[in-house]
Design a protein around this motif. Sequence first.
Motif, PDB file in Angstrom:
ATOM      1  N   PRO A 131       0.807  -1.223   0.000  1.00 44.30           N
ATOM      2  CA  PRO A 131       0.000   0.000   0.000  1.00 44.30           C
ATOM      3  C   PRO A 131       0.838   1.270   0.000  1.00 44.30           C
ATOM      4  CG  PRO A 131      -0.123  -1.070   2.121  1.00 44.30           C
ATOM      5  CD  PRO A 131       0.643  -1.982   1.219  1.00 44.30           C
ATOM      6  N   TYR A 132       2.022   1.217   0.566  1.00 45.94           N
ATOM      7  CA  TYR A 132       2.884   2.392   0.592  1.00 45.94           C
ATOM      8  C   TYR A 132       4.006   2.194  -0.409  1.00 45.94           C
ATOM      9  CZ  TYR A 132       0.482   3.868   4.781  1.00 45.94           C
ATOM     10  OH  TYR A 132      -0.465   4.267   5.673  1.00 45.94           O
ATOM     11  N   LEU A 133       3.704   2.414  -1.669  1.00 43.08           N
ATOM     12  CA  LEU A 133       4.694   2.260  -2.713  1.00 43.08           C
ATOM     13  C   LEU A 133       5.714   3.386  -2.613  1.00 43.08           C
ATOM     14  CD1 LEU A 133       2.315   1.475  -5.676  1.00 43.08           C
ATOM     15  CD2 LEU A 133       3.719  -0.145  -4.425  1.00 43.08           C
ATOM     16  N   PRO A 134       6.972   3.108  -2.928  1.00 39.88           N
ATOM     17  CA  PRO A 134       7.963   4.190  -2.940  1.00 39.88           C
ATOM     18  C   PRO A 134       7.558   5.264  -3.942  1.00 39.88           C
ATOM     19  CG  PRO A 134       9.034   2.052  -3.128  1.00 39.88           C
ATOM     20  CD  PRO A 134       7.552   1.821  -3.237  1.00 39.88           C
ATOM     21  N   LYS A 135       7.976   6.499  -3.669  1.00 42.48           N
ATOM     22  CA  LYS A 135       7.530   7.593  -4.516  1.00 42.48           C
ATOM     23  C   LYS A 135       8.073   7.495  -5.932  1.00 42.48           C
ATOM     24  CE  LYS A 135      10.855  10.967  -2.833  1.00 42.48           C
ATOM     25  NZ  LYS A 135      11.010  12.203  -2.124  1.00 42.48           N
ATOM     26  N   LYS A 136       9.115   6.680  -6.156  1.00 43.23           N
ATOM     27  CA  LYS A 136       9.609   6.533  -7.523  1.00 43.23           C
ATOM     28  C   LYS A 136       8.563   5.840  -8.403  1.00 43.23           C
ATOM     29  CE  LYS A 136      12.127   2.273  -6.603  1.00 43.23           C
ATOM     30  NZ  LYS A 136      13.399   1.625  -6.563  1.00 43.23           N
ATOM     31  N   TYR A 137       7.615   5.138  -7.777  1.00 38.37           N
ATOM     32  CA  TYR A 137       6.539   4.492  -8.512  1.00 38.37           C
ATOM     33  C   TYR A 137       5.297   5.379  -8.602  1.00 38.37           C
ATOM     34  CZ  TYR A 137       9.279   0.254  -8.030  1.00 38.37           C
ATOM     35  OH  TYR A 137      10.278  -0.659  -8.091  1.00 38.37           O
ATOM     36  N   ALA A 138       5.318   6.483  -7.906  1.00 39.36           N
ATOM     37  CA  ALA A 138       4.160   7.384  -7.892  1.00 39.36           C
ATOM     38  C   ALA A 138       4.513   8.665  -8.644  1.00 39.36           C
ATOM     39  CB  ALA A 138       3.764   7.713  -6.462  1.00 39.36           C
ATOM     40  N   SER A 139       3.586   9.128  -9.444  1.00 35.62           N
ATOM     41  CA  SER A 139       3.809  10.383 -10.166  1.00 35.62           C
ATOM     42  C   SER A 139       3.701  11.551  -9.185  1.00 35.62           C
ATOM     43  CB  SER A 139       2.778  10.534 -11.280  1.00 35.62           C
ATOM     44  OG  SER A 139       1.490  10.736 -10.732  1.00 35.62           O
ATOM     45  N   SER A 140       4.108  12.712  -9.628  1.00 33.66           N
ATOM     46  CA  SER A 140       4.026  13.881  -8.751  1.00 33.66           C
ATOM     47  C   SER A 140       2.564  14.223  -8.447  1.00 33.66           C
ATOM     48  CB  SER A 140       4.732  15.075  -9.375  1.00 33.66           C
ATOM     49  OG  SER A 140       4.116  15.433 -10.594  1.00 33.66           O
ATOM     50  N   SER A 141       1.688  13.952  -9.395  1.00 35.45           N
ATOM     51  CA  SER A 141       0.259  14.183  -9.165  1.00 35.45           C
ATOM     52  C   SER A 141      -0.272  13.247  -8.082  1.00 35.45           C
ATOM     53  CB  SER A 141      -0.518  13.975 -10.464  1.00 35.45           C
ATOM     54  OG  SER A 141      -1.891  14.050 -10.228  1.00 35.45           O
ATOM     55  N   GLU A 142       0.136  11.993  -8.120  1.00 36.74           N
ATOM     56  CA  GLU A 142      -0.298  11.033  -7.099  1.00 36.74           C
ATOM     57  C   GLU A 142       0.222  11.430  -5.725  1.00 36.74           C
ATOM     58  OE1 GLU A 142      -0.680   6.761  -9.308  1.00 36.74           O
ATOM     59  OE2 GLU A 142       1.337   7.563  -9.023  1.00 36.74           O
ATOM     60  N   ARG A 143       1.465  11.865  -5.673  1.00 37.53           N
ATOM     61  CA  ARG A 143       2.037  12.292  -4.390  1.00 37.53           C
ATOM     62  C   ARG A 143       1.309  13.516  -3.855  1.00 37.53           C
ATOM     63  NH1 ARG A 143       7.289  13.832  -5.105  1.00 37.53           N
ATOM     64  NH2 ARG A 143       7.532  13.937  -2.869  1.00 37.53           N
ATOM     65  N   GLN A 144       0.895  14.401  -4.757  1.00 42.38           N
ATOM     66  CA  GLN A 144       0.175  15.596  -4.338  1.00 42.38           C
ATOM     67  C   GLN A 144      -1.196  15.239  -3.763  1.00 42.38           C
ATOM     68  OE1 GLN A 144      -0.518  18.426  -7.490  1.00 42.38           O
ATOM     69  NE2 GLN A 144      -0.436  20.129  -6.043  1.00 42.38           N
ATOM     70  N   TRP A 145      -1.913  14.318  -4.394  1.00 44.59           N
ATOM     71  CA  TRP A 145      -3.207  13.884  -3.870  1.00 44.59           C
ATOM     72  C   TRP A 145      -3.034  13.227  -2.502  1.00 44.59           C
ATOM     73  CZ3 TRP A 145      -7.679  15.625  -5.140  1.00 44.59           C
ATOM     74  CH2 TRP A 145      -7.919  16.068  -6.434  1.00 44.59           C
ATOM     75  N   ALA A 146      -1.999  12.405  -2.344  1.00 37.46           N
ATOM     76  CA  ALA A 146      -1.730  11.762  -1.051  1.00 37.46           C
ATOM     77  C   ALA A 146      -1.425  12.816   0.010  1.00 37.46           C
ATOM     78  CB  ALA A 146      -0.581  10.773  -1.190  1.00 37.46           C
TER      79      ALA A 146
END
Length: 121
Positions: free
Chosen positions: A3-18
């Motif tokens: 559930p907590y994927l490293p941010k290298k797998y998450a786009s900047s948009s996904e990180r912003q929503w989180a």
Amino acid sequence: MNPYLPKKYASSSERQWALFAHLSALAACVMPMAHLIIPLVIYFSKKEESAFVASHARAALNFQLSIALYCLLASPLVLLAIGIPIIMILGIMSMVCAIIAAIRLDQDQNYRYPISISFFK
């Protein structure tokens, strides 16, 4: 899936929503119930698109629901005067833990909210 994927797998948009989901606790100072409504809306609108956003929104929502439940349970203790400091501590804890979760998200570290009940799994 973790559930907590490293941010290298998450786009900047996904990180912003989180990040929005975690920092929704601060919005409760301006708008009542925002700490519950914002992560709930983010969770249900993004859960099909991004496991990363969904897991962070779910964690924030579970913690905020837990804090709301604890405040509700402590409210009768206001008559004994012990409920007031308990509710104040819970409110401060809600904001501090949300800020810590946002910082950990930015640093690509996992954070588990303390005293959180898993309402949504």
